[in-house]
Structure formats: structure tokens, C-alpha cells
Design an enzyme around this catalytic site. Structure first.
Site, PDB file in Angstrom:
ATOM      1  N   ASP A  88       0.847  -1.195   0.000  1.00  0.00           N
ATOM      2  CA  ASP A  88       0.000   0.000   0.000  1.00  0.00           C
ATOM      3  C   ASP A  88       0.886   1.250   0.000  1.00  0.00           C
ATOM      4  OD1 ASP A  88      -2.303  -1.535   0.151  1.00  0.00           O
ATOM      5  OD2 ASP A  88      -2.662  -1.155   2.273  1.00  0.00           O
ATOM      6  N   ARG A 137      -1.452  -0.672  -8.592  1.00  0.00           N
ATOM      7  CA  ARG A 137      -2.835  -0.329  -8.227  1.00  0.00           C
ATOM      8  C   ARG A 137      -2.911   1.202  -8.222  1.00  0.00           C
ATOM      9  NH1 ARG A 137      -3.928  -1.066  -2.247  1.00  0.00           N
ATOM     10  NH2 ARG A 137      -4.476  -3.242  -2.586  1.00  0.00           N
TER      11      ARG A 137
HETATM   12  P1  FDA Z   1     -14.186   9.580  -4.353  1.00  0.00           P
HETATM   13  O1  FDA Z   1     -13.598   9.849  -2.996  1.00  0.00           O
HETATM   14  O2  FDA Z   1     -14.345  10.703  -5.309  1.00  0.00           O
HETATM   15  O3  FDA Z   1     -15.557   8.833  -4.126  1.00  0.00           O
HETATM   16  C1  FDA Z   1     -16.431   8.477  -5.192  1.00  0.00           C
HETATM   17  C2  FDA Z   1     -17.718   7.908  -4.610  1.00  0.00           C
HETATM   18  O4  FDA Z   1     -17.412   6.677  -3.947  1.00  0.00           O
HETATM   19  C3  FDA Z   1     -18.342   8.763  -3.526  1.00  0.00           C
HETATM   20  O5  FDA Z   1     -19.203   9.726  -4.085  1.00  0.00           O
HETATM   21  C4  FDA Z   1     -19.110   7.729  -2.704  1.00  0.00           C
HETATM   22  O6  FDA Z   1     -20.290   7.357  -3.354  1.00  0.00           O
HETATM   23  C5  FDA Z   1     -18.175   6.554  -2.749  1.00  0.00           C
HETATM   24  N1  FDA Z   1     -17.257   6.534  -1.599  1.00  0.00           N
HETATM   25  C6  FDA Z   1     -15.926   6.819  -1.610  1.00  0.00           C
HETATM   26  N2  FDA Z   1     -15.390   6.662  -0.386  1.00  0.00           N
HETATM   27  C7  FDA Z   1     -16.408   6.284   0.419  1.00  0.00           C
HETATM   28  C8  FDA Z   1     -16.497   5.975   1.800  1.00  0.00           C
HETATM   29  N3  FDA Z   1     -15.445   6.014   2.593  1.00  0.00           N
HETATM   30  N4  FDA Z   1     -17.709   5.619   2.296  1.00  0.00           N
HETATM   31  C9  FDA Z   1     -18.799   5.556   1.500  1.00  0.00           C
HETATM   32  N5  FDA Z   1     -18.769   5.847   0.176  1.00  0.00           N
HETATM   33  C10 FDA Z   1     -17.599   6.209  -0.351  1.00  0.00           C
HETATM   34  N6  FDA Z   1      -5.266   5.166  -0.781  1.00  0.00           N
HETATM   35  C11 FDA Z   1      -3.950   5.385  -0.544  1.00  0.00           C
HETATM   36  O7  FDA Z   1      -3.554   6.524  -0.362  1.00  0.00           O
HETATM   37  N7  FDA Z   1      -3.082   4.318  -0.514  1.00  0.00           N
HETATM   38  C12 FDA Z   1      -3.481   3.042  -0.759  1.00  0.00           C
HETATM   39  O8  FDA Z   1      -2.658   2.119  -0.744  1.00  0.00           O
HETATM   40  C13 FDA Z   1      -4.860   2.815  -1.028  1.00  0.00           C
HETATM   41  N8  FDA Z   1      -5.344   1.555  -1.290  1.00  0.00           N
HETATM   42  C14 FDA Z   1      -6.651   1.395  -1.738  1.00  0.00           C
HETATM   43  C15 FDA Z   1      -7.107   0.161  -2.159  1.00  0.00           C
HETATM   44  C16 FDA Z   1      -8.379   0.014  -2.694  1.00  0.00           C
HETATM   45  C17 FDA Z   1      -8.835  -1.314  -3.192  1.00  0.00           C
HETATM   46  C18 FDA Z   1      -9.233   1.160  -2.775  1.00  0.00           C
HETATM   47  C19 FDA Z   1     -10.606   1.064  -3.373  1.00  0.00           C
HETATM   48  C20 FDA Z   1      -8.806   2.367  -2.308  1.00  0.00           C
HETATM   49  C21 FDA Z   1      -7.528   2.512  -1.768  1.00  0.00           C
HETATM   50  N9  FDA Z   1      -7.071   3.740  -1.297  1.00  0.00           N
HETATM   51  C22 FDA Z   1      -5.744   3.919  -1.024  1.00  0.00           C
HETATM   52  C23 FDA Z   1      -8.054   4.847  -1.023  1.00  0.00           C
HETATM   53  C24 FDA Z   1      -8.155   5.828  -2.175  1.00  0.00           C
HETATM   54  O9  FDA Z   1      -6.972   6.591  -2.283  1.00  0.00           O
HETATM   55  C25 FDA Z   1      -9.336   6.796  -1.961  1.00  0.00           C
HETATM   56  O10 FDA Z   1      -9.109   7.525  -0.793  1.00  0.00           O
HETATM   57  C26 FDA Z   1     -10.692   6.105  -1.840  1.00  0.00           C
HETATM   58  O11 FDA Z   1     -10.803   5.033  -2.723  1.00  0.00           O
HETATM   59  C27 FDA Z   1     -11.824   7.113  -2.149  1.00  0.00           C
HETATM   60  O12 FDA Z   1     -11.671   7.602  -3.445  1.00  0.00           O
HETATM   61  P2  FDA Z   1     -12.583   7.171  -4.689  1.00  0.00           P
HETATM   62  O13 FDA Z   1     -11.680   6.835  -5.817  1.00  0.00           O
HETATM   63  O14 FDA Z   1     -13.528   6.090  -4.316  1.00  0.00           O
HETATM   64  O15 FDA Z   1     -13.328   8.506  -5.138  1.00  0.00           O
END
Ligand code: FDA
Length: 302
Positions: free
Chosen positions: A136, A187
Site C-alpha cells: 500500500d 494499483r
Molecule cells: P471519491 O472519494 O471521489 O468517491 C467516489 C464515490 O465513492 C463517492 O461519491 C461515494 O459514493 C463513494 N465513496 C468513496 N469513499 C467512500 C467511503 N469512505 N464511504 C462511503 N462511500 C464512499 N489510498 C492510498 O492513499 N493508498 C493506498 O494504498 C490505497 N489503497 C486502496 C485500495 C483500494 C482497493 C481502494 C478502493 C482504495 C484505496 N485507497 C488507497 C483509497 C483511495 O486513495 C481513496 O481515498 C478512496 O478510494 C476514495 O476515493 P474514490 O476513488 O472512491 O473517489
């Protein structure tokens, strides 16, 4: 702006020992306690049960024994040994062999050489059993060192590991090019840590724009980013089994199921363990509306 403020707020309270204590008391004690929305449980058995259910639905998983920024060499060693036990339990369970870990969990903030030794212990044990290990990515002060450690391991022949790049960091484009040169698995995420202006893009539109076009594990719940990924793959003639979409346990389960039904590979990141508080607070910071269910749950639980 609201994004930045709420993130700062939740990152600040993530450091509060009192709140951690309070949350630990209520968050996980019953099957319906509030932290279980995002955390599979405190034990590896809890995580394996969740993983089995995910696999039964036709999705794949990666397990993450939570822990980060350990304070002493002894803690780093204990975390490494705990993770080696997790590897054995996963092997015995028969679920897919895929884990995610953090370098500060293995002692990076204390001593780089020790954390590299601990990582090597992990990769050796994991490699012997055919695991894939995702490292990560943490806050930006660890980006350079994490990339260096990853590349060192790669040059030493460890090919069962992959890295994470964050689209909110302007440097990630160059890092992605380097990882593609090596042939390493990436990733791509938006980035979950509180970063200063100048270090990371602060404008959501810039973070989103940087997200499009990188390959092959796209980790997001954002339908616009998923659509962009699918459009990019279709344009480039990349078949749906040549990349993965990844999402977090407890977030957008409906979308996970829909994408699976549409023929995409979906991997669910399943965190577990007693050190769940910082991870949980990052999830709240991403979507402050989540605080509502925590307050409701605590008030019903008392
Ligand atoms: P965004 O934050 O714009 O969210 C899009 C939509 O997704 C929101 O409108 C909502 O509907 C939904 N959503 C998102 N987060 C939610 C929550 N917490 N609760 C409910 N709904 C939510 N980061 C990092 O810095 N280092 C890492 O190693 C990882 N590893 C990782 C693995 C995997 C499999 C995932 C999915 C994510 C990570 N992350 C991460 C976290 C990533 O950086 C990011 O903070 C989150 O995925 C939220 O961003 P989104 O891309 O979902 O978009």
C-alpha cells in the site's frame, strides 16, 4: 474546499488517543457494531469468513492485516510475525492468496534496513505459497522511500509484489512510467492522506484527470473513473480480464455486484485486525455523511 477541511478534521481526530479508546470500546464488540461496516473484524478468522462470502459471490479479495507507523523495532517484529501467521492461516483456509501491507507497519519509520528485512521475510513466505503482495502507499513523506524499497526488491528478483500509485501526487505519472518499464503491477488510487498544497493536487478535478489511463488495477468507487477506465480499455482493445477494478470492503457493494454481473473482475480490499482506528477515520474523512451512522450506532449501543 469542504473535501480538504473534512479530511483535515478526520485526520486530526485519528491521532486522538481518547477517541481511539472510545471507538475501540464500541466499534467492534458486536456483529452489527459500527466499525464492522468497513472492517471485517479483529481476527484473521473474521477476515477469512468475509473473504469466503466475497468469493462465493464471484468477486476476488485481498486481505489487509491493519497496522501502520509502529513505534519500536519490537512492534515491527511483532507485526511481521503476526502477518506471517496470517499467511499460514490463509493457506490453510483455501481462499485466494492475496494480501496488502504497509511498510510503516514493518518498521519503516524506525529503521529502513529493518523494515526491508521484514518485507523480505514476508515476500519469502508469501512467495513460497504463491501469494501476491500489494505494498500500500502511505502519506507523501513515504512515497520516495516506498518506491525505492519496491524497486530494490524487484531488482533482487521478487516478482510477487506490486505497488500503489496515488493520482493526487503529480509525481505519479513518472512513477507509473517507471513501473511500466519494469513490468510491475500497479494499483492506481486517488490517494487517502492529508497532503499539503504543492505536494498533492487539491482540486478534485485535477485528481480525477490524473486518474484516467493507467493500468491495470484501478481502485475507486467513483462511477466516472470506472466509466473512463472502461472506455479507455475498450478504445485500446484491452479485454476485461486484463485489468482489475478494486473497491473497499463496505463501500458501494451495489456497484461491486453490478460490475461483476457486467463481466468485470472486481477485487475487494478486506481490512481486519485490532489496529483499525486510523483506517476507519480515513474512510469517514472521505465521506463525512458516514459520521451519521457512527453516531446512531453508538447511541443505540450504549
Ligand atoms: P471519491 O472519494 O471521489 O468517491 C467516489 C464515490 O465513492 C463517492 O461519491 C461515494 O459514493 C463513494 N465513496 C468513496 N469513499 C467512500 C467511503 N469512505 N464511504 C462511503 N462511500 C464512499 N489510498 C492510498 O492513499 N493508498 C493506498 O494504498 C490505497 N489503497 C486502496 C485500495 C483500494 C482497493 C481502494 C478502493 C482504495 C484505496 N485507497 C488507497 C483509497 C483511495 O486513495 C481513496 O481515498 C478512496 O478510494 C476514495 O476515493 P474514490 O476513488 O472512491 O473517489
Amino acid at each position: 474546499m469542504i473535501d480538504t477541511v473534512s479530511r483535515a478534521f478526520f485526520h486530526a481526530i485519528a491521532r486522538s488517543h481518547r477517541l481511539k479508546h472510545l471507538a475501540s470500546r464500541y466499534g467492534m464488540r458486536r456483529p452489527d457494531s459500527f466499525a464492522r461496516r468497513f472492517i471485517a473484524g479483529e481476527t484473521v478468522e473474521d477476515a477469512i469468513a468475509v473473504a469466503r462470502a466475497i468469493e462465493a459471490d464471484g468477486l476476488t479479495q485481498t486481505l489487509d492485516l491493519l497496522g501502520e507507523s509502529v513505534g519500536t523495532m519490537a512492534d515491527a517484529d511483532a507485526a511481521t510475525r503476526a502477518y506471517l501467521t496470517v499467511i499460514d492461516r490463509i493457506v490453510a483456509s483455501g481462499i485466494e492468496r492475496n494480501i496488502s501491507l504497509k511498510l510503516t507497519q514493518l518498521g519503516l519509520t524506525i529503521d529502513r534496513a529493518t523494515s526491508v528485512d521484514n518485507l523480505r521475510r514476508m515476500l519469502d513466505a508469501a512467495g513460497a505459497h504463491g501469494f501476491f503482495v500489494r505494498i500500500d502507499m502511505e502519506g507523501s513523506r513515504f512515497t520516495q522511500v516506498t518506491m525505492e524499497v519496491f524497486e530494490t526488491m524487484w531488482q533482487q528478483g521478487y516478482r510477487n509484489a506490486g505497488i500503489v500509485l496515488q493520482s493526487y501526487l503529480p509525481r505519479s505519472m513518472a512513477d507509473a512510467n517507471r513501473m511500466n518499464e519494469l513490468g510491475a503491477r500497479v494499483r492506481l488510487v486517488k490517494g487517502a492522506y492529508k497532503e499539503r498544497k504543492g505536494t498533492a493536487f487539491q482540486d478534485k478535478r485535477q485528481v480525477d484527470a490524473a486518474f484516467v489511463g493507467t493500468y491495470p488495477a484501478i481502485a475507486t468507487h467513483d462511477p466516472a473513473m470506472i466509466d473512463a477506465t472502461r472506455a479507455f480499455a475498450a478504445k485500446q482493445g484491452i479485454a476485461a480480464d486484463r485489468y482489475e477494478l478494486q473497491m473497499l470492503y463496505g463501500v458501494r457493494r451495489d456497484l461491486q455486484a453490478q460490475l461483476k454481473a457486467d463481466g468485470y473482475r472486481v477485487r475487494v480490499y478486506v481490512p481486519f485486525g485490532s489496529e483499525w482506528f486510523p483506517y476507519f477515520m480515513r474512510r469517514l474523512g472521505e465521506r463525512p455523511a458516514n459520521i451519521g451512522f457512527v453516531i446512531r450506532a453508538i447511541s443505540q449501543d450504549r
